[in-house]
Write an enzyme that holds these catalytic residues in place. Structure first.
Site, PDB file in Angstrom:
ATOM      1  N   LYS A   1     -23.346 -21.863 -23.494  1.00 55.87           N
ATOM      2  CA  LYS A   1     -23.827 -21.442 -24.819  1.00 55.87           C
ATOM      3  C   LYS A   1     -23.345 -20.032 -25.127  1.00 55.87           C
ATOM      4  O   LYS A   1     -23.923 -19.055 -24.648  1.00 55.87           O
ATOM      5  CB  LYS A   1     -25.358 -21.472 -24.901  1.00 55.87           C
ATOM      6  CG  LYS A   1     -25.835 -21.335 -26.349  1.00 55.87           C
ATOM      7  CD  LYS A   1     -27.233 -20.812 -26.503  1.00 55.87           C
ATOM      8  CE  LYS A   1     -27.336 -19.328 -26.480  1.00 55.87           C
ATOM      9  NZ  LYS A   1     -26.587 -18.601 -27.518  1.00 55.87           N
TER      10      LYS A   1
ATOM     11  N   GLU B   1     -27.978 -11.116 -15.539  1.00 51.39           N
ATOM     12  CA  GLU B   1     -27.230  -9.864 -15.674  1.00 51.39           C
ATOM     13  C   GLU B   1     -27.718  -9.218 -16.959  1.00 51.39           C
ATOM     14  O   GLU B   1     -27.442  -9.722 -18.054  1.00 51.39           O
ATOM     15  CB  GLU B   1     -25.723 -10.149 -15.766  1.00 51.39           C
ATOM     16  CG  GLU B   1     -25.120 -10.734 -14.516  1.00 51.39           C
ATOM     17  CD  GLU B   1     -24.944  -9.714 -13.418  1.00 51.39           C
ATOM     18  OE1 GLU B   1     -25.070  -8.499 -13.677  1.00 51.39           O
ATOM     19  OE2 GLU B   1     -24.683 -10.126 -12.279  1.00 51.39           O
TER      20      GLU B   1
ATOM     21  N   CYS C   1     -22.798  -3.060 -21.067  1.00 45.42           N
ATOM     22  CA  CYS C   1     -23.991  -2.900 -20.237  1.00 45.42           C
ATOM     23  C   CYS C   1     -23.812  -1.761 -19.230  1.00 45.42           C
ATOM     24  O   CYS C   1     -24.772  -1.106 -18.851  1.00 45.42           O
ATOM     25  CB  CYS C   1     -24.284  -4.192 -19.513  1.00 45.42           C
ATOM     26  SG  CYS C   1     -22.861  -4.785 -18.567  1.00 45.42           S
TER      27      CYS C   1
ATOM     28  N   GLU D   1     -31.731   1.342 -24.130  1.00 43.69           N
ATOM     29  CA  GLU D   1     -30.321   0.977 -24.293  1.00 43.69           C
ATOM     30  C   GLU D   1     -29.990   0.953 -25.785  1.00 43.69           C
ATOM     31  O   GLU D   1     -30.557   0.174 -26.542  1.00 43.69           O
ATOM     32  CB  GLU D   1     -30.100  -0.408 -23.667  1.00 43.69           C
ATOM     33  CG  GLU D   1     -28.650  -0.773 -23.564  1.00 43.69           C
ATOM     34  CD  GLU D   1     -28.436  -2.143 -22.919  1.00 43.69           C
ATOM     35  OE1 GLU D   1     -29.155  -3.091 -23.269  1.00 43.69           O
ATOM     36  OE2 GLU D   1     -27.528  -2.251 -22.073  1.00 43.69           O
TER      37      GLU D   1
HETATM   38  P1  NAD Z   1     -29.421 -11.108 -26.172  1.00 46.16           P
HETATM   39  O1  NAD Z   1     -30.275 -11.176 -24.980  1.00 46.16           O
HETATM   40  O2  NAD Z   1     -30.070 -10.978 -27.492  1.00 46.16           O
HETATM   41  O3  NAD Z   1     -28.497 -12.434 -26.282  1.00 46.16           O
HETATM   42  C1  NAD Z   1     -27.625 -12.819 -25.256  1.00 46.16           C
HETATM   43  C2  NAD Z   1     -27.406 -14.315 -25.304  1.00 46.16           C
HETATM   44  O4  NAD Z   1     -28.622 -14.978 -24.974  1.00 46.16           O
HETATM   45  C3  NAD Z   1     -27.017 -14.868 -26.673  1.00 46.16           C
HETATM   46  O5  NAD Z   1     -26.167 -15.980 -26.480  1.00 46.16           O
HETATM   47  C4  NAD Z   1     -28.355 -15.296 -27.253  1.00 46.16           C
HETATM   48  O6  NAD Z   1     -28.221 -16.303 -28.244  1.00 46.16           O
HETATM   49  C5  NAD Z   1     -29.066 -15.814 -26.027  1.00 46.16           C
HETATM   50  N1  NAD Z   1     -30.518 -15.699 -25.982  1.00 46.16           N
HETATM   51  C6  NAD Z   1     -31.289 -14.696 -26.453  1.00 46.16           C
HETATM   52  N2  NAD Z   1     -32.572 -14.913 -26.125  1.00 46.16           N
HETATM   53  C7  NAD Z   1     -32.606 -16.061 -25.417  1.00 46.16           C
HETATM   54  C8  NAD Z   1     -33.657 -16.808 -24.793  1.00 46.16           C
HETATM   55  N3  NAD Z   1     -34.926 -16.417 -24.827  1.00 46.16           N
HETATM   56  N4  NAD Z   1     -33.323 -17.952 -24.144  1.00 46.16           N
HETATM   57  C9  NAD Z   1     -32.032 -18.375 -24.086  1.00 46.16           C
HETATM   58  N5  NAD Z   1     -31.010 -17.713 -24.662  1.00 46.16           N
HETATM   59  C10 NAD Z   1     -31.296 -16.568 -25.323  1.00 46.16           C
HETATM   60  O7  NAD Z   1     -28.378  -9.944 -25.898  1.00 46.16           O
HETATM   61  P2  NAD Z   1     -27.312  -9.304 -26.897  1.00 46.16           P
HETATM   62  O8  NAD Z   1     -27.964  -8.286 -27.729  1.00 46.16           O
HETATM   63  O9  NAD Z   1     -26.537 -10.386 -27.561  1.00 46.16           O
HETATM   64  O10 NAD Z   1     -26.328  -8.620 -25.817  1.00 46.16           O
HETATM   65  C11 NAD Z   1     -26.424  -7.333 -25.389  1.00 46.16           C
HETATM   66  C12 NAD Z   1     -27.208  -7.234 -24.091  1.00 46.16           C
HETATM   67  O11 NAD Z   1     -26.489  -7.869 -23.039  1.00 46.16           O
HETATM   68  C13 NAD Z   1     -27.365  -5.790 -23.651  1.00 46.16           C
HETATM   69  O12 NAD Z   1     -28.675  -5.589 -23.196  1.00 46.16           O
HETATM   70  C14 NAD Z   1     -26.372  -5.659 -22.519  1.00 46.16           C
HETATM   71  O13 NAD Z   1     -26.663  -4.626 -21.623  1.00 46.16           O
HETATM   72  C15 NAD Z   1     -26.446  -6.998 -21.889  1.00 46.16           C
HETATM   73  N6  NAD Z   1     -25.253  -7.249 -21.079  1.00 46.16           N
HETATM   74  C16 NAD Z   1     -25.375  -7.233 -19.699  1.00 46.16           C
HETATM   75  C17 NAD Z   1     -24.258  -7.428 -18.899  1.00 46.16           C
HETATM   76  C18 NAD Z   1     -24.359  -7.423 -17.400  1.00 46.16           C
HETATM   77  O14 NAD Z   1     -23.427  -7.903 -16.736  1.00 46.16           O
HETATM   78  N7  NAD Z   1     -25.424  -6.907 -16.807  1.00 46.16           N
HETATM   79  C19 NAD Z   1     -23.002  -7.645 -19.481  1.00 46.16           C
HETATM   80  C20 NAD Z   1     -22.915  -7.640 -20.877  1.00 46.16           C
HETATM   81  C21 NAD Z   1     -24.051  -7.449 -21.655  1.00 46.16           C
END
Ligand code: NAD
Length: 485
Positions: free
Chosen positions: A176, A250, A284, A383
């Site tokens: 997804k 992650e 991140c 963040e």
């Molecule tokens: P987000 O959590 O809003 O969304 C990420 C993904 O998860 C999207 O595909 C979203 O549709 C889905 N999603 C959201 N809530 C969900 C739930 N309850 N159940 C299932 N799927 C769900 O994050 P974002 O704002 O799109 O991305 C940025 C975040 O990602 C930042 O916090 C960043 O630090 C983190 N990130 C972490 C890493 C790592 O390797 N640690 C790498 C890249 C980004």
């Protein structure tokens, strides 16, 4: 314009269950650059059913790992054959500066695919040893049906970080991607099909949070591999815990770069800054807190301001661009809100803080450096996910370590010192999953990567990243019997 009117499910491009679509909008031009169907619950049901069927009845799980690796290699080669096209697609989706994106958004994923393809020949899936009571075989078997969920910031990179080890393990995957970046996910599906991945082993369901939650809770899913925000990670961890489903997370970060009092700034700043404002600050692992000795505070601040002043902000597709637009208008609103919060908290903007001149279209924010920041401020704890840095003074080395650790996150960090041993001593004291000593390499794909504390659960990359998709089975053998493995 790249448009799809079908979803990739079970190895075919099928009619979606609804008329709902995601429009992909270029963060530079604010124009629609792509369109894909939005997957709904019925599409997820279909994708999970075909993944289960592929896992239980298909050839993939029982193929030799080295044969599965051939598929990964073919996909890697195909991506490299059109590196520029893929980099443009991703920059159009989410605003990554193309010079950086060609390397990190496209070349790096091929390195990940190649690394896991290599493990297909070298990783010990089966081992035999003499146990306490007789010979024992430990067999590492595919975990089953994997739900892989990714954010938009490094879409192909994160897809490959999950798909390469999951597929090598023999598992099947329902992927997804985020609604902002579904185009490169569909291209990846095409490449896997061309590379000969059997039907059903991979499906792609572009969808938002609610359908993501449905996928996480689906009874047909054995393991959830999630990258995204800490808030979503908490919910997913709780849901998986309730169902005793395997999961790895992650999550977010607020990493600190420590400049020790003996650091050579002319060397340290060029190593540090690209990792501080990496990917427009939408990373991140960004080093968003810069810890400077009080005795050298103004010197550090001046060096940073001069370097940030020299950065080129502009069109994501221009090879000269170092800082592009943020992914969406709401992301710019979020970042601008944090810049306001920082000023209200008493921090001072040393450079930036507004929108760049001459860029009327696009969701740009100037790269911004805050000074006089206290680590308890929200801009130092939360963040921001934009090009906003906080320079925090410290008294001595112990104070620097204390401040670096005073965070709910524990993803990454860096130290710069004239003495590598001293730097390593600091690295050992900071509670993060990855660290850099006088280095600008935040991730090595052959080594574990992941978060302490609220930055995650589990480790991707290296052999650890493959183990995330393996179950261990211990088989006790009769005395004198040693099977070939
Ligand atoms: P987000 O959590 O809003 O969304 C990420 C993904 O998860 C999207 O595909 C979203 O549709 C889905 N999603 C959201 N809530 C969900 C739930 N309850 N159940 C299932 N799927 C769900 O994050 P974002 O704002 O799109 O991305 C940025 C975040 O990602 C930042 O916090 C960043 O630090 C983190 N990130 C972490 C890493 C790592 O390797 N640690 C790498 C890249 C980004």
């Amino acid at each position: 314009m790249k448009s799809y009117d079908r979803l990739f499910i079970g190895g075919e491009w099928v009619e979606p269950s609804s008329n709902s679509v995601f429009e992909v909008i270029s963060p530079t031009t604010e124009e629609v650059v792509g369109r894909v169907p939005e997957a709904k619950e019925a599409d997820v049901d279909r994708a999970v059913a075909s993944a289960r069927d592929a896992f239980e009845n298909g050839p993939w799980p029982s193929m030799a790992p080295s044969d599965r690796a051939v598929v990964l290699t073919k996909v890697s080669e195909a991506i490299r054959d059109d590196l520029q096209g893929m980099a443009e697609l991703i920059s159009n989706e989410m605003g990554s500066p193309i010079a950086w994106g060609s390397m990190a958004q496209v070349l790096a994923p091929t390195m990940i695919l190649d690394y896991y393809a290599g493990l297909g020949s070298t990783f010990a899936f089966d081992t035999v040893h003499v146990g306490l009571l007789g010979p024992v075989m430990v067999s590492k078997e595919p975990v089953g049906v994997v739900a892989a969920i990714t954010p938009w910031n490094v879409p192909l990179f994160l897809a490959c970080a999950k798909l390469a080890p999951a597929l090598l393990s023999g598992s099947s995957v329902v992927f997804k991607p985020a609604p902002e970046t579904p185009l490169d996910a569909n291209v990846l599906a095409e490449l896997f099909t061309d590379a000969g991945l059997p039907e059903g082993v991979l499906s792609v369901v572009p969808a938002g949070r609610e359908v993501g939650e449905y996928l996480v809770n689906h009874q047909g899913v054995d393991k959830v591999s999630f990258t995204g925000s800490t808030a979503a990670g908490r919910k997913i961890g709780a849901a998986c815990g309730a169902n005793l489903k395997r999961f790895s997370l992650e999550l977010g970060g607020k990493s600190a770069a420590i400049l020790l009092d003996d650091a050579k700034l002319e060397e340290a700043v060029p190593l540090m800054l690209p990792n501080a404002i990496m990917n427009n600050g939408e990373a991140c692992i960004s080093l968003t807190r810069i810890l400077a000795p009080r005795s050298r505070y103004s010197e550090v601040t001046e060096a940073l301001v001069e370097s940030v002043k020299a950065m080129t902000v502009g069109d994501a597709l221009d090879p000269a661009t170092e800082v592009g637009p943020l992914v969406a208008e709401r992301q710019r609103d979020r970042v601008e809100n944090y810049i306001r919060i920082g000023q209200e908290e008493g921090a001072k903007v040393a450079i930036g803080g507004g929108r760049p001149d001459g860029l009327e279209k696009g969701w740009f924010v100037e790269p911004t450096v805050f000074v006089d920041v206290d680590n308890t401020m929200r801009i130092a704890q939360e963040e921001i996910f934009g090009p906003v840095l906080s320079v925090i003074p410290y008294e001595d080395e112990a104070d620097a370590v204390r401040i670096a650790n005073d965070s709910e996150y524990g993803l990454c960090g860096a130290v710069f010192s004239g003495d590598n041993d001293r730097g390593l001593g600091v690295a050992r004291q900071v509670r993060t999953g990855t660290y850099m000593v006088n280095s600008n390499v935040p991730i090595d794909f052959s080594s574990p990567f992941g978060g302490y504390k609220a930055s995650g659960v589990g480790r991707e990359f290296g052999e650890d990243g493959l183990e995330l998709f393996l179950e261990k089975k211990t088989i006790n053998l009769p005395a004198g019997y040693t099977p070939d493995v």
